[in-house]
Design an enzyme around this catalytic site. Structure first.
Site, PDB file in Angstrom:
ATOM      1  N   ARG A   1      -3.286 -32.973  16.737  1.00 55.68           N
ATOM      2  CA  ARG A   1      -2.597 -32.298  15.644  1.00 55.68           C
ATOM      3  C   ARG A   1      -1.513 -31.388  16.224  1.00 55.68           C
ATOM      4  O   ARG A   1      -1.622 -30.891  17.347  1.00 55.68           O
ATOM      5  CB  ARG A   1      -3.581 -31.451  14.814  1.00 55.68           C
TER       6      ARG A   1
ATOM      7  N   TYR B   1      -7.244 -36.741  -0.003  1.00 54.07           N
ATOM      8  CA  TYR B   1      -6.426 -35.531   0.041  1.00 54.07           C
ATOM      9  C   TYR B   1      -4.959 -35.870   0.262  1.00 54.07           C
ATOM     10  O   TYR B   1      -4.076 -35.433  -0.481  1.00 54.07           O
ATOM     11  CB  TYR B   1      -6.911 -34.593   1.147  1.00 54.07           C
TER      12      TYR B   1
ATOM     13  N   ALA C   1      -3.407 -38.653  -0.164  1.00 51.31           N
ATOM     14  CA  ALA C   1      -2.860 -39.428  -1.281  1.00 51.31           C
ATOM     15  C   ALA C   1      -2.512 -38.519  -2.453  1.00 51.31           C
ATOM     16  O   ALA C   1      -1.488 -38.707  -3.125  1.00 51.31           O
ATOM     17  CB  ALA C   1      -3.864 -40.492  -1.714  1.00 51.31           C
TER      18      ALA C   1
ATOM     19  N   GLU D   1      -6.107 -28.259  -3.458  1.00 48.17           N
ATOM     20  CA  GLU D   1      -7.316 -28.570  -2.694  1.00 48.17           C
ATOM     21  C   GLU D   1      -6.833 -29.196  -1.392  1.00 48.17           C
ATOM     22  O   GLU D   1      -5.960 -30.064  -1.402  1.00 48.17           O
ATOM     23  CB  GLU D   1      -8.198 -29.544  -3.463  1.00 48.17           C
TER      24      GLU D   1
ATOM     25  N   THR E   1       2.210 -31.267   3.030  1.00 46.96           N
ATOM     26  CA  THR E   1       1.566 -31.472   4.319  1.00 46.96           C
ATOM     27  C   THR E   1       2.140 -32.674   5.068  1.00 46.96           C
ATOM     28  O   THR E   1       2.684 -33.598   4.453  1.00 46.96           O
ATOM     29  CB  THR E   1       0.045 -31.691   4.128  1.00 46.96           C
ATOM     30  N   ASP E   2       1.971 -32.685   6.386  1.00 47.40           N
ATOM     31  CA  ASP E   2       2.386 -33.846   7.172  1.00 47.40           C
ATOM     32  C   ASP E   2       1.449 -35.034   6.990  1.00 47.40           C
ATOM     33  O   ASP E   2       1.786 -36.162   7.359  1.00 47.40           O
ATOM     34  CB  ASP E   2       2.506 -33.488   8.656  1.00 47.40           C
ATOM     35  N   GLU E   3       0.276 -34.810   6.399  1.00 47.46           N
ATOM     36  CA  GLU E   3      -0.707 -35.886   6.262  1.00 47.46           C
ATOM     37  C   GLU E   3      -0.248 -36.992   5.316  1.00 47.46           C
ATOM     38  O   GLU E   3      -0.798 -38.103   5.336  1.00 47.46           O
ATOM     39  CB  GLU E   3      -2.057 -35.324   5.827  1.00 47.46           C
TER      40      GLU E   3
ATOM     41  N   ILE F   1     -17.474 -31.697  16.994  1.00 53.38           N
ATOM     42  CA  ILE F   1     -16.196 -32.367  17.238  1.00 53.38           C
ATOM     43  C   ILE F   1     -16.350 -33.828  16.829  1.00 53.38           C
ATOM     44  O   ILE F   1     -17.243 -34.528  17.308  1.00 53.38           O
ATOM     45  CB  ILE F   1     -15.775 -32.270  18.713  1.00 53.38           C
TER      46      ILE F   1
ATOM     47  N   LYS G   1      -1.667 -35.335  -2.292  1.00 52.74           N
ATOM     48  CA  LYS G   1      -0.466 -34.562  -1.951  1.00 52.74           C
ATOM     49  C   LYS G   1       0.777 -35.450  -1.974  1.00 52.74           C
ATOM     50  O   LYS G   1       1.856 -35.008  -2.384  1.00 52.74           O
ATOM     51  CB  LYS G   1      -0.630 -33.911  -0.580  1.00 52.74           C
TER      52      LYS G   1
ATOM     53  N   ILE H   1      -2.658 -19.744   3.313  1.00 50.84           N
ATOM     54  CA  ILE H   1      -1.218 -19.663   3.544  1.00 50.84           C
ATOM     55  C   ILE H   1      -0.553 -18.796   2.482  1.00 50.84           C
ATOM     56  O   ILE H   1       0.306 -17.965   2.788  1.00 50.84           O
ATOM     57  CB  ILE H   1      -0.586 -21.066   3.582  1.00 50.84           C
TER      58      ILE H   1
ATOM     59  N   ASN I   1      -8.064 -32.201  19.568  1.00 50.55           N
ATOM     60  CA  ASN I   1      -9.094 -31.323  19.005  1.00 50.55           C
ATOM     61  C   ASN I   1     -10.028 -30.772  20.074  1.00 50.55           C
ATOM     62  O   ASN I   1     -10.403 -29.589  20.046  1.00 50.55           O
ATOM     63  CB  ASN I   1      -9.906 -32.070  17.946  1.00 50.55           C
TER      64      ASN I   1
ATOM     65  N   LYS J   1     -12.178 -25.077   8.318  1.00 52.50           N
ATOM     66  CA  LYS J   1     -11.215 -25.779   9.165  1.00 52.50           C
ATOM     67  C   LYS J   1     -11.573 -25.564  10.643  1.00 52.50           C
ATOM     68  O   LYS J   1     -12.293 -24.633  11.012  1.00 52.50           O
ATOM     69  CB  LYS J   1      -9.795 -25.280   8.871  1.00 52.50           C
TER      70      LYS J   1
END
Length: 356
Positions: free
Chosen positions: A224, A160, A162, A84, A134-136, A216, A164, A13, A259, A199
């Site tokens: 997503r 990850y 947590a 990360e 992130t939206d996570e 998958i 962020k 990005i 997915n 990804k």
């Protein structure tokens, strides 16, 4: 022209943002990047003769280095892309995510605060620290739950997410405690050119072209919201220019996809662009053991940035996916350089050990 310090600008990005910023003459750029496995200076090769772009290799957790760069370049803003970001890697090595995403962001905030406090009152008012998240951090949604809003309570489910979430909280705290003029953006899943192929979308494209299995997780029905990276970059610039300090803005693509549907769409496009005479790429689809704690659905309500700043995604998923696949087909040299032995070892570690 103003100057901006971009951190993590050699990643997916960040690199797309810098290229857009220099192409549109938004500002001069100093880019600080640690050059970890997912960073790639090839992403920015077209700027090698740009006198208003400067690259420095280094860690956002290095307080002395960041302080030096702030004094040297005197930026009007900092945009923090450095992170990360791969959930599977965070499950195997959570300490790396704490080190960069939590402690690194803290040190970057400290350096920014010291720098900002010494600016003139006029420059203090114009300065911004924009944190890309992130939206996570919001956790997981059921199929009928409303999309994440800026007011949604944080409920991270992976190391990850947590890490962020923790960094987001530190950014918020530095605004409320010290008055540092911060902005935070929380985006949905990005896709597009120059994404490191760990990804889902680039991994599927490249595995398909090599006639390798297309893994998958679980039943493939994890959903997503997909955001084309250039749309995301435009939104970040808009938030930087017009966002209200101390605020958070959710940025989504308005493109919810399971997915399995994403992988099947990639296969259909490849069947059209690079057809095989003896089979369809979809025959390579392979279901593997699910990721631990795999969030079922993410969805972004981006009505705030639309209402307050006038932003809307310009790319729909089908057009953005076609552009993305074309980029990977047209940039085989880039692909060869990023697929190192370490990358191949990671794929083997993460996928081949899973039970079908």
């Amino acid at each position: 022209m103003p100057t901006v310090l971009v951190t993590g600008g050699a990643g997916f990005i960040g690199a797309n943002f810098i290229l857009l910023a220099r192409n549109k003459q938004w500002f001069n750029v100093a880019n600080l990047d640690k050059l970890t496995y997912a960073s790639n200076l090839e992403n920015l090769a077209q700027l090698q003769n740009d006198l208003n772009y400067h690259f420095v290799r280094g860690d956002i957790g290095n307080l002395e280095l960041v302080s030096y760069l702030l004094e040297q370049y005197q930026p009007n803003a900092i945009i923090n892309f450095a992170a990360e970001s791969h959930v599977d890697r965070s499950i195997l090595s959570p300490q790396d995510f704490i080190q960069t995403n939590v402690l690194g962001t803290f040190q970057l905030l400290e350096a920014s605060r010291f720098y900002w406090e010494k600016l003139s009152s006029q420059r203090q008012q114009k300065f911004r620290f924009l944190h890309v998240s992130t939206d996570e951090v919001y956790g997981s949604l059921n199929s009928k739950d409303p999309a994440f809003r800026e007011e949604t309570a944080y409920a991270p489910n992976s190391p990850y997410a947590a890490s962020k979430a923790a960094s987001d909280h530190f950014v918020r705290a530095y605004y409320h405690t010290y008055g540092l003029p911060t902005l935070t953006t929380n985006c949905s899943n990005n896709y597009g050119p120059r994404q490191f192929p760990e990804k889902l979308i680039p991994l599927t494209i490249l595995n398909a072209l090599d006639d390798k299995p297309l893994p998958i997780y679980g039943d493939g029905q994890n959903i997503r919201d997909w955001l084309y990276v250039i749309d995301h970059c435009e939104a970040i610039y808009l938030v930087l220019q017009q966002g209200k300090i101390g605020e958070t803005y959710n940025i989504g693509g308005l493109n919810e996809q399971a997915n399995l549907d994403v992988v099947e769409k990639i296969c259909a496009i490849l069947d059209e662009l690079v057809p095989k005479s003896d089979f369809s790429y979809s025959s390579l689809i392979t279901f593997v053991k699910d990721r631990p704690g795999h969030d079922r659905r993410y969805a972004i309500d981006c009505s705030k940035i639309s209402r307050d700043l006038g932003w809307q995604p310009q790319e729909n998923f089908d057009s953005g996916l076609f552009k993305t696949i074309q980029w990977y087909l047209n940039n085989s040299d880039w692909v060869k350089k990023v697929r190192s032995q370490a990358y191949e070892n990671w794929l083997k570690q993460n996928y081949e050990t899973r039970n079908n």
